[in-house]
Design a protein around this motif. Structure first.
Motif, PDB file in Angstrom:
ATOM      1  N   SER A  71       0.852  -1.181   0.000  1.00 17.74           N
ATOM      2  CA  SER A  71       0.000   0.000   0.000  1.00 17.74           C
ATOM      3  C   SER A  71       0.888   1.231   0.000  1.00 17.74           C
ATOM      4  O   SER A  71       1.988   1.214   0.531  1.00 17.74           O
ATOM      5  N   SER A  72       0.397   2.321  -0.583  1.00 12.21           N
ATOM      6  CA  SER A  72       1.174   3.562  -0.556  1.00 12.21           C
ATOM      7  C   SER A  72       0.992   4.282   0.780  1.00 12.21           C
ATOM      8  O   SER A  72       1.760   5.159   1.121  1.00 12.21           O
ATOM      9  N   ASP A  73      -0.019   3.912   1.518  1.00  9.42           N
ATOM     10  CA  ASP A  73      -0.288   4.520   2.818  1.00  9.42           C
ATOM     11  C   ASP A  73       0.317   3.644   3.902  1.00  9.42           C
ATOM     12  O   ASP A  73      -0.116   2.523   4.122  1.00  9.42           O
ATOM     13  N   SER A  74       1.331   4.153   4.597  1.00  7.74           N
ATOM     14  CA  SER A  74       2.014   3.332   5.597  1.00  7.74           C
ATOM     15  C   SER A  74       1.163   3.110   6.845  1.00  7.74           C
ATOM     16  O   SER A  74       1.527   2.315   7.703  1.00  7.74           O
ATOM     17  N   GLN A  75       0.024   3.798   6.976  1.00 15.03           N
ATOM     18  CA  GLN A  75      -0.855   3.598   8.132  1.00 15.03           C
ATOM     19  C   GLN A  75      -1.712   2.342   7.983  1.00 15.03           C
ATOM     20  O   GLN A  75      -2.189   1.796   8.963  1.00 15.03           O
ATOM     21  N   ASN A  76      -1.943   1.917   6.740  1.00 13.14           N
ATOM     22  CA  ASN A  76      -2.778   0.733   6.512  1.00 13.14           C
ATOM     23  C   ASN A  76      -1.939  -0.529   6.614  1.00 13.14           C
ATOM     24  O   ASN A  76      -0.942  -0.674   5.928  1.00 13.14           O
ATOM     25  N   VAL A  77      -2.370  -1.431   7.439  1.00 10.11           N
ATOM     26  CA  VAL A  77      -1.738  -2.741   7.515  1.00 10.11           C
ATOM     27  C   VAL A  77      -2.746  -3.730   6.963  1.00 10.11           C
ATOM     28  O   VAL A  77      -3.891  -3.768   7.409  1.00 10.11           O
ATOM     29  N   VAL A  78      -2.327  -4.503   5.969  1.00 11.28           N
ATOM     30  CA  VAL A  78      -3.261  -5.398   5.300  1.00 11.28           C
ATOM     31  C   VAL A  78      -2.966  -6.841   5.673  1.00 11.28           C
ATOM     32  O   VAL A  78      -1.866  -7.177   6.083  1.00 11.28           O
ATOM     33  N   ASP A  79      -3.971  -7.682   5.503  1.00 13.25           N
ATOM     34  CA  ASP A  79      -3.763  -9.098   5.782  1.00 13.25           C
ATOM     35  C   ASP A  79      -3.021  -9.743   4.609  1.00 13.25           C
ATOM     36  O   ASP A  79      -2.859  -9.158   3.539  1.00 13.25           O
ATOM     37  N   PHE A  80      -2.576 -10.959   4.805  1.00 16.13           N
ATOM     38  CA  PHE A  80      -1.742 -11.657   3.835  1.00 16.13           C
ATOM     39  C   PHE A  80      -2.457 -11.846   2.494  1.00 16.13           C
ATOM     40  O   PHE A  80      -1.872 -11.629   1.433  1.00 16.13           O
ATOM     41  N   ASN A  81      -3.723 -12.241   2.512  1.00 16.09           N
ATOM     42  CA  ASN A  81      -4.460 -12.479   1.264  1.00 16.09           C
ATOM     43  C   ASN A  81      -4.630 -11.198   0.450  1.00 16.09           C
ATOM     44  O   ASN A  81      -4.540 -11.212  -0.775  1.00 16.09           O
ATOM     45  N   THR A  82      -4.882 -10.079   1.131  1.00 15.63           N
ATOM     46  CA  THR A  82      -5.003  -8.803   0.430  1.00 15.63           C
ATOM     47  C   THR A  82      -3.669  -8.418  -0.200  1.00 15.63           C
ATOM     48  O   THR A  82      -3.615  -7.963  -1.342  1.00 15.63           O
ATOM     49  N   ALA A  83      -2.589  -8.626   0.533  1.00 11.66           N
ATOM     50  CA  ALA A  83      -1.263  -8.325  -0.001  1.00 11.66           C
ATOM     51  C   ALA A  83      -0.968  -9.184  -1.224  1.00 11.66           C
ATOM     52  O   ALA A  83      -0.432  -8.693  -2.223  1.00 11.66           O
ATOM     53  N   LEU A  84      -1.342 -10.476  -1.183  1.00 13.51           N
ATOM     54  CA  LEU A  84      -1.131 -11.350  -2.333  1.00 13.51           C
ATOM     55  C   LEU A  84      -1.929 -10.891  -3.546  1.00 13.51           C
ATOM     56  O   LEU A  84      -1.415 -10.875  -4.667  1.00 13.51           O
ATOM     57  N   SER A  85      -3.179 -10.501  -3.336  1.00 14.41           N
ATOM     58  CA  SER A  85      -3.985 -10.064  -4.479  1.00 14.41           C
ATOM     59  C   SER A  85      -3.453  -8.752  -5.041  1.00 14.41           C
ATOM     60  O   SER A  85      -3.440  -8.558  -6.252  1.00 14.41           O
ATOM     61  N   ARG A  86      -2.996  -7.839  -4.185  1.00 11.06           N
ATOM     62  CA  ARG A  86      -2.430  -6.582  -4.680  1.00 11.06           C
ATOM     63  C   ARG A  86      -1.142  -6.840  -5.444  1.00 11.06           C
ATOM     64  O   ARG A  86      -0.867  -6.184  -6.456  1.00 11.06           O
ATOM     65  N   TYR A  87      -0.367  -7.786  -4.966  1.00  7.72           N
ATOM     66  CA  TYR A  87       0.870  -8.136  -5.677  1.00  7.72           C
ATOM     67  C   TYR A  87       0.538  -8.717  -7.054  1.00  7.72           C
ATOM     68  O   TYR A  87       1.161  -8.374  -8.051  1.00  7.72           O
ATOM     69  N   ALA A  88      -0.451  -9.591  -7.103  1.00  9.27           N
ATOM     70  CA  ALA A  88      -0.849 -10.198  -8.375  1.00  9.27           C
ATOM     71  C   ALA A  88      -1.336  -9.123  -9.350  1.00  9.27           C
ATOM     72  O   ALA A  88      -1.027  -9.169 -10.547  1.00  9.27           O
ATOM     73  N   GLU A  89      -2.089  -8.144  -8.853  1.00 11.67           N
ATOM     74  CA  GLU A  89      -2.587  -7.062  -9.711  1.00 11.67           C
ATOM     75  C   GLU A  89      -1.434  -6.197 -10.241  1.00 11.67           C
ATOM     76  O   GLU A  89      -1.433  -5.817 -11.404  1.00 11.67           O
ATOM     77  N   SER A  90      -0.457  -5.935  -9.390  1.00 15.20           N
ATOM     78  CA  SER A  90       0.620  -5.032  -9.804  1.00 15.20           C
ATOM     79  C   SER A  90       1.657  -5.733 -10.669  1.00 15.20           C
ATOM     80  O   SER A  90       2.422  -5.070 -11.370  1.00 15.20           O
ATOM     81  N   SER A  91       1.713  -7.058 -10.657  1.00  9.92           N
ATOM     82  CA  SER A  91       2.714  -7.760 -11.441  1.00  9.92           C
ATOM     83  C   SER A  91       2.229  -8.152 -12.827  1.00  9.92           C
ATOM     84  O   SER A  91       2.958  -8.748 -13.594  1.00  9.92           O
ATOM     85  N   GLU A  92       0.974  -7.821 -13.142  1.00 10.15           N
ATOM     86  CA  GLU A  92       0.444  -8.173 -14.468  1.00 10.15           C
ATOM     87  C   GLU A  92       0.920  -7.221 -15.525  1.00 10.15           C
ATOM     88  O   GLU A  92       1.317  -6.172 -15.388  1.00 10.15           O
TER      89      GLU A  92
END
Length: 92
Positions: A71-92
């Protein structure tokens, strides 16, 4: 002081029987295969442009916090599944 030596003080190494090379054990063959596979994987990674770009990105001290939370916002802490989906979206 007097030291007595008993036995043959000559070259006992020359009297040792010569052993023929033995076949590799299954364990040593497995280890050798693992080392070879690891070496090939490392060489592949070194020649991979996406891997090189990812290393440059995560080694940037300013981006490390955003990468950890995906996330670009360092205040947000996300769970593992959300991080995986964001990674998948950004690596396409």
């Amino acid at each position: 002081m007097h030291i007595n030596t008993t036995g043959n003080a000559g070259g006992t190494v020359y009297n040792m029987p010569v052993r023929a090379p033995s076949a590799p054990t299954p364990e040593s063959a497995r280890i050798s295969n693992d080392v070879s596979a690891t070496r090939n994987t490392a060489l592949s990674a070194l020649n991979n442009d996406r891997f090189r770009a990812m290393l440059e990105q995560i080694s940037d001290p300013g981006a490390s916090g955003a990468l950890i939370t995906m996330s670009s916002d360092s205040q947000n802490v996300v769970d593992f599944n959300t991080a995986l989906s964001r990674y998948a979206e950004s690596s396409e």
